[in-house]
Design a protein around this motif. Sequence first.
Motif, short mmCIF file in Angstrom:
data_model
loop_
_atom_site.label_atom_id
_atom_site.label_comp_id
_atom_site.label_asym_id
_atom_site.label_seq_id
_atom_site.Cartn_x
_atom_site.Cartn_y
_atom_site.Cartn_z
N HIS A 180 1.45 2.81 3.69
CA HIS A 180 1.37 4.02 2.87
C HIS A 180 0.55 5.13 3.54
N ASN A 181 -0.48 4.79 4.32
CA ASN A 181 -1.25 5.84 4.98
C ASN A 181 -0.43 6.52 6.08
N GLN A 182 0.35 5.72 6.81
CA GLN A 182 1.23 6.30 7.81
C GLN A 182 2.27 7.21 7.15
N ARG A 184 1.94 8.68 4.26
CA ARG A 184 1.23 9.83 3.71
C ARG A 184 1.10 10.94 4.76
N ARG A 185 0.81 10.54 6.01
CA ARG A 185 0.69 11.52 7.09
C ARG A 185 2.04 12.16 7.40
N GLU A 197 -5.60 8.20 -3.84
CA GLU A 197 -5.54 7.25 -2.74
C GLU A 197 -4.55 6.11 -3.03
N ASP A 199 -1.36 3.84 -3.31
CA ASP A 199 -0.14 3.73 -2.51
C ASP A 199 1.11 4.07 -3.31
#
Length: 296
Positions: A180-182, A184-185, A197, A199
């Motif tokens: 999810h952070n990848q 998000r970017r 924050e 996911d």
Amino acid sequence: MCGIVGLFLKKDELRPQLGDMLTDMLITMTDRGPDSAGIAIYGEETEGMVKITVQSDTPEEAFAELDGALTSAIHSPVSMKVIDTHAVLTVADSVEAKAIEVLEEKGLRIMGSGQTMEIYKEVGLPKNVASRFGLRDMGGSHGIGHTRMATESAVTTMGAHPFSTADDQCLVHNGSLSNHNQMRRKLAKKGVFTRSENDTEVGAAYISSRIADGATLGEALEGTIEDLDGFFTFVTGTKDGFGVVRDPIACKPAVMAETDDYVAFASEYRAFADLPGIDGARVWEPEPATVYFWER
């Protein structure tokens, strides 16, 4: 571990019962998620108008004369209804973006917006959340709900489900996304941003971004299978219906039921126990990596 419920009514005469039925389903899922709960209700539409649902931890102060202040700021009439820590402001669709900008500048949390959708969510036991917002008395064509057991982010209002990143569209999720952070970017590079924050909000943003790029809801849900890593059951609401998709190994529990009157989804069958006509319903477990969708 979280609990998901969804109910799509096929017959308009059942609309006044939507909130009552969904509340029973939501409370039944309490032991799957006692930290917080939320629900999205798709109700009446006023042509040319949009409803913006906002939340504040200090509603008496934040909502005092908010409708008048917003009217002055956007130079357009505003109506407001306050329910506990939430307020629903109805504005002309032509000034929606400006209204949201003003509301965020005032420090209000945007729960969602749309012609028919209202989102209510808070920290606490599902039965208490339902009571605070009077969910039993809410009518509509369909709705989705969620009970949360926080595992990867704090127990907060903004961490509760549903998440909305586009008009009349929202998502609830049981599971965990590993990339999810990848994602998000990647979404941020396209100008799509999330507020929490969690996911799940990334999943909601992914779906709305795909639709904005021209995909159908079905195609966007199919894309989650390819582009979002992890295990998940997604239930998404739209103005016209709701959709369901599970990850390729169907890690999380899910069951569906359909009668001539409704389609229902839940993490466990016991959430269906009090639905009318459930004894005669077609009941099945949704297949892995398969999109299901019903619309009006």
